[in-house]
Design a protein around this motif. Sequence first.
Motif, PDB file in Angstrom:
ATOM      1  N   SER A  55     -17.577   4.697   0.257  1.00  0.00           N
ATOM      2  CA  SER A  55     -16.557   4.057   1.081  1.00  0.00           C
ATOM      3  C   SER A  55     -15.973   2.849   0.362  1.00  0.00           C
ATOM      4  CB  SER A  55     -17.184   3.613   2.411  1.00  0.00           C
ATOM      5  OG  SER A  55     -16.230   2.989   3.239  1.00  0.00           O
ATOM      6  N   ALA A  56     -14.669   2.648   0.532  1.00  0.00           N
ATOM      7  CA  ALA A  56     -13.990   1.520  -0.106  1.00  0.00           C
ATOM      8  C   ALA A  56     -14.438   0.194   0.502  1.00  0.00           C
ATOM      9  CB  ALA A  56     -12.480   1.675   0.040  1.00  0.00           C
ATOM     10  N   THR A  57     -14.512  -0.828  -0.369  1.00  0.00           N
ATOM     11  CA  THR A  57     -14.795  -2.191   0.079  1.00  0.00           C
ATOM     12  C   THR A  57     -13.620  -3.069  -0.314  1.00  0.00           C
ATOM     13  OG1 THR A  57     -17.179  -1.898  -0.239  1.00  0.00           O
ATOM     14  CG2 THR A  57     -16.367  -4.152  -0.076  1.00  0.00           C
ATOM     15  N   VAL A  58     -13.069  -3.802   0.647  1.00  0.00           N
ATOM     16  CA  VAL A  58     -11.921  -4.668   0.406  1.00  0.00           C
ATOM     17  C   VAL A  58     -12.352  -6.129   0.489  1.00  0.00           C
ATOM     18  CG1 VAL A  58      -9.619  -5.343   1.181  1.00  0.00           C
ATOM     19  CG2 VAL A  58     -10.325  -2.938   1.334  1.00  0.00           C
ATOM     20  N   TRP A  59     -12.037  -6.887  -0.562  1.00  0.00           N
ATOM     21  CA  TRP A  59     -12.281  -8.329  -0.601  1.00  0.00           C
ATOM     22  C   TRP A  59     -10.964  -9.052  -0.353  1.00  0.00           C
ATOM     23  CZ3 TRP A  59     -16.945 -10.660  -3.030  1.00  0.00           C
ATOM     24  CH2 TRP A  59     -17.935  -9.711  -3.310  1.00  0.00           C
ATOM     25  N   VAL A 113      -5.033   3.650  -3.455  1.00  0.00           N
ATOM     26  CA  VAL A 113      -5.429   2.253  -3.261  1.00  0.00           C
ATOM     27  C   VAL A 113      -4.738   1.702  -2.014  1.00  0.00           C
ATOM     28  CG1 VAL A 113      -5.194  -0.087  -4.180  1.00  0.00           C
ATOM     29  CG2 VAL A 113      -5.988   1.756  -5.667  1.00  0.00           C
ATOM     30  N   ALA A 114      -3.433   1.984  -1.893  1.00  0.00           N
ATOM     31  CA  ALA A 114      -2.669   1.511  -0.728  1.00  0.00           C
ATOM     32  C   ALA A 114      -3.211   2.112   0.569  1.00  0.00           C
ATOM     33  CB  ALA A 114      -1.202   1.863  -0.905  1.00  0.00           C
ATOM     34  N   ASP A 115      -3.533   3.400   0.554  1.00  0.00           N
ATOM     35  CA  ASP A 115      -4.084   4.048   1.748  1.00  0.00           C
ATOM     36  C   ASP A 115      -5.400   3.396   2.160  1.00  0.00           C
ATOM     37  OD1 ASP A 115      -1.958   5.806   1.795  1.00  0.00           O
ATOM     38  OD2 ASP A 115      -3.058   7.442   0.821  1.00  0.00           O
ATOM     39  N   THR A 122      -7.435   8.945  -9.311  1.00  0.00           N
ATOM     40  CA  THR A 122      -8.031   7.806  -8.619  1.00  0.00           C
ATOM     41  C   THR A 122      -8.319   6.697  -9.631  1.00  0.00           C
ATOM     42  OG1 THR A 122     -10.261   8.718  -8.951  1.00  0.00           O
ATOM     43  CG2 THR A 122      -9.143   9.236  -6.863  1.00  0.00           C
ATOM     44  N   VAL A 123      -8.571   5.494  -9.126  1.00  0.00           N
ATOM     45  CA  VAL A 123      -9.085   4.398  -9.943  1.00  0.00           C
ATOM     46  C   VAL A 123     -10.423   3.961  -9.354  1.00  0.00           C
ATOM     47  CG1 VAL A 123      -6.837   3.586 -10.726  1.00  0.00           C
ATOM     48  CG2 VAL A 123      -7.831   2.625  -8.640  1.00  0.00           C
ATOM     49  N   ARG A 124     -11.224   3.307 -10.172  1.00  0.00           N
ATOM     50  CA  ARG A 124     -12.549   2.850  -9.726  1.00  0.00           C
ATOM     51  C   ARG A 124     -12.458   1.542  -8.951  1.00  0.00           C
ATOM     52  NH1 ARG A 124     -16.214   1.105  -7.835  1.00  0.00           N
ATOM     53  NH2 ARG A 124     -18.429   1.128  -8.375  1.00  0.00           N
ATOM     54  N   ARG A 125     -11.571   0.663  -9.380  1.00  0.00           N
ATOM     55  CA  ARG A 125     -11.390  -0.625  -8.710  1.00  0.00           C
ATOM     56  C   ARG A 125     -10.006  -1.159  -9.032  1.00  0.00           C
ATOM     57  NH1 ARG A 125     -15.478  -1.206 -12.431  1.00  0.00           N
ATOM     58  NH2 ARG A 125     -17.012  -1.382 -10.742  1.00  0.00           N
ATOM     59  N   ALA A 126      -9.519  -2.088  -8.205  1.00  0.00           N
ATOM     60  CA  ALA A 126      -8.180  -2.658  -8.429  1.00  0.00           C
ATOM     61  C   ALA A 126      -8.126  -4.075  -7.892  1.00  0.00           C
ATOM     62  CB  ALA A 126      -7.114  -1.798  -7.759  1.00  0.00           C
ATOM     63  N   LEU A 127      -7.292  -4.890  -8.547  1.00  0.00           N
ATOM     64  CA  LEU A 127      -7.012  -6.254  -8.111  1.00  0.00           C
ATOM     65  C   LEU A 127      -5.525  -6.338  -7.806  1.00  0.00           C
ATOM     66  CD1 LEU A 127      -7.908  -9.245  -7.767  1.00  0.00           C
ATOM     67  CD2 LEU A 127      -7.312  -9.572 -10.186  1.00  0.00           C
ATOM     68  N   LEU A 128      -5.182  -6.799  -6.593  1.00  0.00           N
ATOM     69  CA  LEU A 128      -3.802  -6.896  -6.149  1.00  0.00           C
ATOM     70  C   LEU A 128      -3.482  -8.359  -5.862  1.00  0.00           C
ATOM     71  CD1 LEU A 128      -5.352  -4.277  -4.699  1.00  0.00           C
ATOM     72  CD2 LEU A 128      -3.021  -3.782  -3.960  1.00  0.00           C
ATOM     73  N   LEU A 129      -2.358  -8.836  -6.385  1.00  0.00           N
ATOM     74  CA  LEU A 129      -1.963 -10.239  -6.256  1.00  0.00           C
ATOM     75  C   LEU A 129      -0.533 -10.325  -5.771  1.00  0.00           C
ATOM     76  CD1 LEU A 129      -3.340 -11.231  -9.766  1.00  0.00           C
ATOM     77  CD2 LEU A 129      -4.407 -11.897  -7.596  1.00  0.00           C
ATOM     78  N   GLN A 130      -0.277 -11.136  -4.758  1.00  0.00           N
ATOM     79  CA  GLN A 130       1.075 -11.286  -4.225  1.00  0.00           C
ATOM     80  C   GLN A 130       1.397 -12.754  -3.979  1.00  0.00           C
ATOM     81  OE1 GLN A 130       2.325  -8.869  -0.727  1.00  0.00           O
ATOM     82  NE2 GLN A 130       2.993 -10.825   0.130  1.00  0.00           N
ATOM     83  N   ILE A 132     -10.308  -4.367  -4.425  1.00  0.00           N
ATOM     84  CA  ILE A 132     -10.825  -3.187  -3.752  1.00  0.00           C
ATOM     85  C   ILE A 132     -11.719  -2.405  -4.696  1.00  0.00           C
ATOM     86  CG2 ILE A 132      -8.726  -1.866  -4.288  1.00  0.00           C
ATOM     87  CD1 ILE A 132      -9.203  -0.437  -1.534  1.00  0.00           C
ATOM     88  N   ASP A 133     -12.905  -2.102  -4.198  1.00  0.00           N
ATOM     89  CA  ASP A 133     -13.902  -1.329  -4.942  1.00  0.00           C
ATOM     90  C   ASP A 133     -13.921   0.074  -4.344  1.00  0.00           C
ATOM     91  OD1 ASP A 133     -15.966  -1.157  -6.908  1.00  0.00           O
ATOM     92  OD2 ASP A 133     -17.442  -1.188  -5.296  1.00  0.00           O
ATOM     93  N   LEU A 134     -13.727   1.090  -5.201  1.00  0.00           N
ATOM     94  CA  LEU A 134     -13.601   2.471  -4.745  1.00  0.00           C
ATOM     95  C   LEU A 134     -14.648   3.351  -5.434  1.00  0.00           C
ATOM     96  CD1 LEU A 134      -9.735   2.485  -5.060  1.00  0.00           C
ATOM     97  CD2 LEU A 134     -10.941   2.824  -2.904  1.00  0.00           C
TER      98      LEU A 134
END
Length: 237
Positions: free
Chosen positions: A167-171, A48-50, A129-137, A160-162
């Motif tokens: 291809s990954a999509t970042v919101w 996810v970080a990459d 891998t994961v399918r999608r993730a939500l990151l909050l800071q 992030i949708d993986l």
Amino acid sequence: MHHTLLFASTIAAVVLTTACSDSPTAIHEGTYLTTAEQVAIEYAAGKVADSMASHGTTQADTVIADFARVLGRLVRLEGRVQTVTVQLPTGGSATMQAAVMHSSGQFIGAPIEAQFALAWEGLDPDAMTVRRALLLQGAGASSGTYDLAASSASNLARYIDLPVGGSATVWHNVGGSFSVSGEQYRGDCSGLSSDDGSSCHVGRATVSASVDLASGASTGRAVLPSQVLPAFQVVTK
């Protein structure tokens, strides 16, 4: 933002190079992952970080990517997560697993405080891998409500949708808020120790978020209802 970026890298260095301590009196919030899932989540968070670093468009994407790597490592070692139902910006909802981390310390003569939460869905122990993730800071205060305005340099949200084989999509956040409250810590993080006075503790915290996100011309909202999550407190010296 420059200080926050370097601080995130410092937190990563502290956690990723330390080893071996545990406490039988620690707070153990949430439920255990399987052994295979524990191993997989560290690698999946790293992927996810990459993706965030390669598909992101700002320095902030590097900051939040570093925190994802750290929390992935801590979840692997502790093995506990909480199940949450998250409203997705693409529509519908997903059952996700989540944890939160409070990072604090002195950096370049100034105190820095940051909260980071990671929620993921579709962890594949074989593919790691994961399918999608939500990151909050949220940064600048040890807890409370963080404003996720698009103009904020330190309060961030990414979805992030993986897709498999795609291809990954970042919101990116364009509004909303992220809240952390009710922190309680007791006991040391499993598998970690430090020779420089830095520390890591386990516990629980209540987290919620309602975030307006955008990816190109697409917009949507991610909602994480108030939920008690397994929490980690990392203090650097």
